[in-house]
Enzyme design. Structure first.
Site, PDB file in Angstrom:
ATOM      1  N   HIS A  92       0.848  -1.190   0.000  1.00 15.20           N
ATOM      2  CA  HIS A  92       0.000   0.000   0.000  1.00 15.20           C
ATOM      3  C   HIS A  92       0.883   1.239   0.000  1.00 15.20           C
ATOM      4  O   HIS A  92       1.768   1.384   0.844  1.00 15.20           O
ATOM      5  CB  HIS A  92      -0.898  -0.010   1.241  1.00 15.20           C
ATOM      6  CG  HIS A  92      -1.749   1.211   1.369  1.00 15.20           C
ATOM      7  ND1 HIS A  92      -2.755   1.509   0.480  1.00 15.20           N
ATOM      8  CD2 HIS A  92      -1.736   2.225   2.275  1.00 15.20           C
ATOM      9  CE1 HIS A  92      -3.331   2.644   0.837  1.00 15.20           C
ATOM     10  NE2 HIS A  92      -2.730   3.097   1.923  1.00 15.20           N
ATOM     11  N   ASP A 149      -2.261   3.826  -4.280  1.00 12.66           N
ATOM     12  CA  ASP A 149      -2.941   2.858  -3.422  1.00 12.66           C
ATOM     13  C   ASP A 149      -2.218   1.511  -3.371  1.00 12.66           C
ATOM     14  O   ASP A 149      -1.819   1.061  -2.303  1.00 12.66           O
ATOM     15  CB  ASP A 149      -4.402   2.654  -3.845  1.00 12.66           C
ATOM     16  CG  ASP A 149      -5.172   1.858  -2.798  1.00 12.66           C
ATOM     17  OD1 ASP A 149      -5.120   2.233  -1.608  1.00 12.66           O
ATOM     18  OD2 ASP A 149      -5.797   0.846  -3.160  1.00 12.66           O
ATOM     19  N   LYS A 175      -0.978  10.844   1.434  1.00  4.73           N
ATOM     20  CA  LYS A 175      -0.117  10.351   0.352  1.00  4.73           C
ATOM     21  C   LYS A 175      -0.643  10.772  -1.018  1.00  4.73           C
ATOM     22  O   LYS A 175       0.100  11.319  -1.838  1.00  4.73           O
ATOM     23  CB  LYS A 175      -0.015   8.819   0.429  1.00  4.73           C
ATOM     24  CG  LYS A 175       0.589   8.289   1.716  1.00  4.73           C
ATOM     25  CD  LYS A 175       0.763   6.791   1.688  1.00  4.73           C
ATOM     26  CE  LYS A 175      -0.551   6.037   1.588  1.00  4.73           C
ATOM     27  NZ  LYS A 175      -1.416   6.234   2.781  1.00  4.73           N
ATOM     28  N   ARG A 225      17.540  15.778  12.302  1.00  7.72           N
ATOM     29  CA  ARG A 225      17.654  17.130  11.769  1.00  7.72           C
ATOM     30  C   ARG A 225      18.934  17.324  10.951  1.00  7.72           C
ATOM     31  O   ARG A 225      19.089  18.334  10.270  1.00  7.72           O
ATOM     32  CB  ARG A 225      17.614  18.152  12.915  1.00  7.72           C
ATOM     33  CG  ARG A 225      16.305  18.107  13.694  1.00  7.72           C
ATOM     34  CD  ARG A 225      16.273  19.140  14.799  1.00  7.72           C
ATOM     35  NE  ARG A 225      16.339  20.505  14.257  1.00  7.72           N
ATOM     36  CZ  ARG A 225      16.274  21.595  15.021  1.00  7.72           C
ATOM     37  NH1 ARG A 225      16.179  21.477  16.342  1.00  7.72           N
ATOM     38  NH2 ARG A 225      16.343  22.792  14.475  1.00  7.72           N
TER      39      ARG A 225
END
Length: 320
Positions: free
Chosen positions: A143, A182, A164, A248
């Site tokens: 998926h 999908d 998404k 980061r």
């Protein structure tokens, strides 16, 4: 890993390479190929069958033809019969070379398909191996959304509703291309390469909550879609968690192992105000830089006189 083998019909190979069917014992759709390797039977025509694998397509080129033409008719018949007795899946003659009468006679006796190609032997073999590697490759379906961003195949993962498909639409509007939404079918086409595509029945379709189903090809044009793409990077979208510490600096390398192939992976937190399409464009360009040997975090630490303590974390997906 499962031992499941995938197959392709001889009809698909004939149509793709525009092969001439010299002899077919039955309908080409019924003849199944399940081996990616192919073989040139020069040694077999000389009688050597040690280490011979009979489930490979056999290719006869100029060299094999020249050898068969030099031996006596009776010996040639015996050598061809010995090969066909192995019940090979098919014999393909390249360069449109003429076929010996013994070939068609024995092909009918042992029900061996004989095909002929106009292409040169080496070029045809390379194309056929690439074709078989793609169609018979180990594969899984996951998926997610697969898009091409600046030439990088980007697989966007995340729980349902995280954004998404909406991010994919924004990327398409910015000039990038959709491969699958999908469900993404992932194939291992080599020891270092994964290729993603969409199942045919849902190809080009996108689901947007509040709007419904849209067809990206019809809505945005042919330039907005692509049939297949190599997977270069995985992006995992997740809701922003104030308790979690996000990377980061980009010093540590997180990899995801899919079908035994390691792919760079980034976790991107999602919250209102973040422009995900722009962030993913930067991620794609940065990934290209890293593949070409440049690491911005490394350069910054070098400028600061600090050493980079790099770690590599590999996550392995459940494959089957």
């Amino acid at each position: 890993m499962s031992d499941k083998k995938f197959t392709v019909s001889l009809k698909i190979i004939i149509d793709h390479f525009q092969l001439e069917a010299v002899y077919l014992p039955e309908e080409a759709e019924s003849i199944i190929i399940d081996e990616t390797d192919i073989n040139r039977p020069g040694l077999q025509f000389m009688g050597f069958y040690e280490y011979f694998t009979n489930d490979r397509i056999q290719i006869v080129g100029k060299m094999e033809f020249a050898y068969l033409a030099t031996i006596e008719e009776k010996t040639r018949y015996e050598r061809i019969e010995m090969l066909f007795k192995q019940r090979i899946p098919a014999l393909i003659i390249t360069r449109e070379l003429p076929f010996f009468p013994e070939m068609t006679e024995l092909a009918q006796k042992y029900e061996i398909p004989i095909l002929r190609s106009k292409d040169g032997t080496s070029g045809f073999m390379a194309s056929l191996i690439a074709f078989l590697n793609l169609h018979l490759a180990p594969r899984i379906t996951r998926h997610g959304v697969l898009v091409e961003v600046y030439g990088e195949g980007m697989l966007i993962m995340g729980e349902s509703g995280v954004g998404k498909s909406e991010t994919a639409v924004e990327l398409i509007k910015r000039g990038h291309r959709l491969v699958a939404d999908d469900a993404v079918e992932i194939r291992k086409v080599s020891s270092i390469s994964l290729v993603g595509s969409s199942p045919e029945n849902i190809r080009h379709f996108l689901e947007l909550r509040g709007i419904g189903i849209v067809n990206a090809r019809r809505l945005f044009g042919m330039g907005a879609i692509k049939l297949t793409e190599k997977i270069d990077i995985i992006i995992e979208l997740e809701p922003w968690d104030n308790e979690k510490v996000y990377d980061r600096m980009g010093v540590d390398s997180e990899l995801t192992s899919i079908l035994g192939v390691k792919v760079p992976c980034l976790t991107i937190p999602v919250k209102p105000g973040r422009n995900l399409a722009v962030i993913l464009e930067v991620a794609a360009m940065n990934n290209r830089h890293k593949k070409m040997g440049y690491n911005a975090a490394q350069e910054l630490l070098d400028n600061l006189g600090m050493e980079m303590d790099k770690k590599e974390v590999v996550k392995r997906w459940d494959l089957y």
